[in-house]
Design an enzyme around this catalytic site. Structure first.
Site, mmCIF file in Angstrom:
data_model
loop_
_atom_site.group_PDB
_atom_site.id
_atom_site.type_symbol
_atom_site.label_atom_id
_atom_site.label_comp_id
_atom_site.label_asym_id
_atom_site.label_seq_id
_atom_site.Cartn_x
_atom_site.Cartn_y
_atom_site.Cartn_z
ATOM 1 N N SER A 196 -14.278 10.450 -40.060
ATOM 2 C CA SER A 196 -13.784 11.280 -38.966
ATOM 3 C C SER A 196 -13.462 10.350 -37.804
ATOM 4 O O SER A 196 -14.032 9.256 -37.695
ATOM 5 C CB SER A 196 -14.854 12.296 -38.544
ATOM 6 O OG SER A 196 -14.571 12.836 -37.269
ATOM 7 N N THR A 197 -12.559 10.792 -36.946
ATOM 8 C CA THR A 197 -12.335 9.989 -35.736
ATOM 9 C C THR A 197 -13.624 9.830 -34.934
ATOM 10 O O THR A 197 -13.787 8.861 -34.194
ATOM 11 C CB THR A 197 -11.274 10.655 -34.837
ATOM 12 O OG1 THR A 197 -11.640 12.019 -34.613
ATOM 13 C CG2 THR A 197 -9.901 10.591 -35.478
ATOM 14 N N ASN A 198 -14.556 10.771 -35.091
ATOM 15 C CA ASN A 198 -15.780 10.757 -34.300
ATOM 16 C C ASN A 198 -16.784 9.712 -34.757
ATOM 17 O O ASN A 198 -17.775 9.453 -34.058
ATOM 18 C CB ASN A 198 -16.441 12.131 -34.315
ATOM 19 C CG ASN A 198 -15.576 13.179 -33.647
ATOM 20 O OD1 ASN A 198 -14.536 12.857 -33.075
ATOM 21 N ND2 ASN A 198 -15.989 14.430 -33.724
ATOM 22 N N SER B 257 -0.078 -21.505 3.378
ATOM 23 C CA SER B 257 0.693 -20.839 4.419
ATOM 24 C C SER B 257 2.094 -21.413 4.467
ATOM 25 O O SER B 257 2.305 -22.615 4.274
ATOM 26 C CB SER B 257 0.011 -21.010 5.780
ATOM 27 O OG SER B 257 0.832 -20.517 6.821
ATOM 28 N N SER B 258 3.068 -20.546 4.741
ATOM 29 C CA SER B 258 4.443 -21.005 4.915
ATOM 30 C C SER B 258 4.726 -21.386 6.360
ATOM 31 O O SER B 258 5.787 -21.938 6.665
ATOM 32 C CB SER B 258 5.405 -19.892 4.482
ATOM 33 O OG SER B 258 5.181 -18.724 5.260
ATOM 34 N N THR C 176 -29.926 -18.518 6.672
ATOM 35 C CA THR C 176 -30.353 -17.164 6.334
ATOM 36 C C THR C 176 -29.751 -16.217 7.358
ATOM 37 O O THR C 176 -29.776 -16.507 8.560
ATOM 38 C CB THR C 176 -31.893 -17.036 6.338
ATOM 39 O OG1 THR C 176 -32.405 -17.419 7.625
ATOM 40 C CG2 THR C 176 -32.504 -17.922 5.264
ATOM 41 N N LYS D 76 -2.508 -25.993 5.627
ATOM 42 C CA LYS D 76 -3.510 -24.954 5.366
ATOM 43 C C LYS D 76 -3.614 -24.715 3.863
ATOM 44 O O LYS D 76 -2.610 -24.540 3.185
ATOM 45 C CB LYS D 76 -3.124 -23.663 6.069
ATOM 46 C CG LYS D 76 -4.202 -22.572 6.000
ATOM 47 C CD LYS D 76 -3.765 -21.359 6.835
ATOM 48 C CE LYS D 76 -4.884 -20.344 6.949
ATOM 49 N NZ LYS D 76 -5.144 -19.656 5.673
#
Length: 336
Positions: free
Chosen positions: A5-7, A183-184, A52, A189
């Site tokens: 069965s699919t099940n 960055s352009s 911390t 960067k």
């Protein structure tokens, strides 16, 4: 559909797929763990300031920091090594609701050994086919395990981004491999794109786990009818996280420390005074910290100037073996 069965066929296929995806996750964990452990060893002698709640705390070695990340990944690997036991029991031959109706009584004894041979997976027939047909709590547990690993890995990536931030105007203690121009408009960067990508995968895995749990909870009576959604979510989660860990392992291998920045932050912290407070008294240590804050002069500089310790004595203390170890420092000047 003879004796099937699919099940029972569909859930069996899913469990086979999950066992293979867990193995891929485990292998990726091994790669990441190995990369972190190598850095733990390489950076064992580098003392740095700990933090911390994003505030300066006591020092530890850079190796200890990487070692803590490695332990978290190691626990994830261990959990994955046990996960196969939870999902290897299949319900094949249970047919529609697990009773085995319309299946030859000899079918189960024949099909499971054949599946083991074909797949190479240690499959076993469930002891209770009705239970195995209607309940998928083992799969939900596996999904939660993967989510737990994703939480740990996201934390590692977040830490790496923080420690590499700046690099000149923030912490900048680690140099991550440069993967692309960031960055352009801002020359030079470089963004921590691998860590960012892995963190996004981890967020996707966490949300996917929520889908798995919700879909499983919608099961009614003898069948989890939303199993297609469960399968799609958990298999995608496992595949994404395995790929992300492999990428992160390669990235970790190229990480380098910025020793000048690490020393600068260590010298500027009040940690040295805290360490010496059992030797010179809390009040004296507190006065040094206050003077440092008021004048902008370094703690180390003031300690040497006030002849609390000679420069060579201070250097003896500023090692991971002393400064990043348990207990109260016992310093005998006669040994110098």
């Amino acid at each position: 559909n003879l004796s099937q069965s699919t099940n029972d066929v569909y859930p069996t296929a899913l469990r086979i797929a999950l066992m293979r995806s867990v193995r891929s996750l485990h292998d990726s964990c091994e790669e990441l763990l190995s990369a972190l452990q190598k850095k733990e060893k390489d950076f064992a002698g580098i003392l740095k300031i700990g933090r911390t709640e994003l505030q300066d705390a006591m020092p530890l070695s850079l190796g200890q920091e990487f070692g803590a990340w490695a332990e978290a990944v190691s626990r994830f690997r261990w959990r994955l090594s046990k996960a196969g036991e939870w999902i290897r029991e299949v319900n094949i031959s249970g047919t529609a609701v697990g009773t085995g109706i319309n299946a030859d009584r000899l079918y189960a004894a024949a099909v499971v050994p054949l599946l083991r041979e074909i797949t190479g997976e240690p499959l076993a027939l469930s002891r209770n086919l009705v239970d195995a047909t209607q309940n998928i709590d083992q799969i939900v547990e596996l999904s939660g395990l993967v989510r737990t690993g994703a939480v740990s890995i996201k934390k590692i990536c977040s830490d790496l981004r923080l420690l590499s931030s700046g690099p000149r105007s923030a912490i900048g203690e680690l140099r991550l491999p440069k993967m692309q121009a960031g960055s352009s408009i801002m020359p030079g960067k470089v963004n921590p794109v691998i860590c960012e990508a892995v963190e996004q995968v981890c967020l996707r895995v966490m949300s996917g786990d929520a889908v798995v749990g919700s879909a499983a909870s919608e099961s009614n009576l003898e069948l989890p009818q939303f199993m297609p959604l469960v399968a799609d979510s958990i298999l995608e989660n496992n595949e994404l996280l395995a790929s992300a860990m492999r990428s992160l392992a390669q990235h970790v291998a190229g990480i380098e420390p910025d020793l000048d920045m690490i020393r600068k932050h260590l010298d500027a912290s009040s940690a040295v005074a805290t360490l010496l407070s059992p030797l010179i008294g809390y009040e004296a240590a507190s006065q040094i910290v206050k003077e440092s804050a008021a004048t902008g002069r370094g703690i180390r500089e003031l300690i040497v100037e006030k002849k609390i310790l000679a420069p060579d004595e201070l250097e003896r203390i500023l090692t991971p073996e002393i400064f990043a170890s348990a207990g109260i420092i016992r310093f005998d000047r006669r040994d110098t």
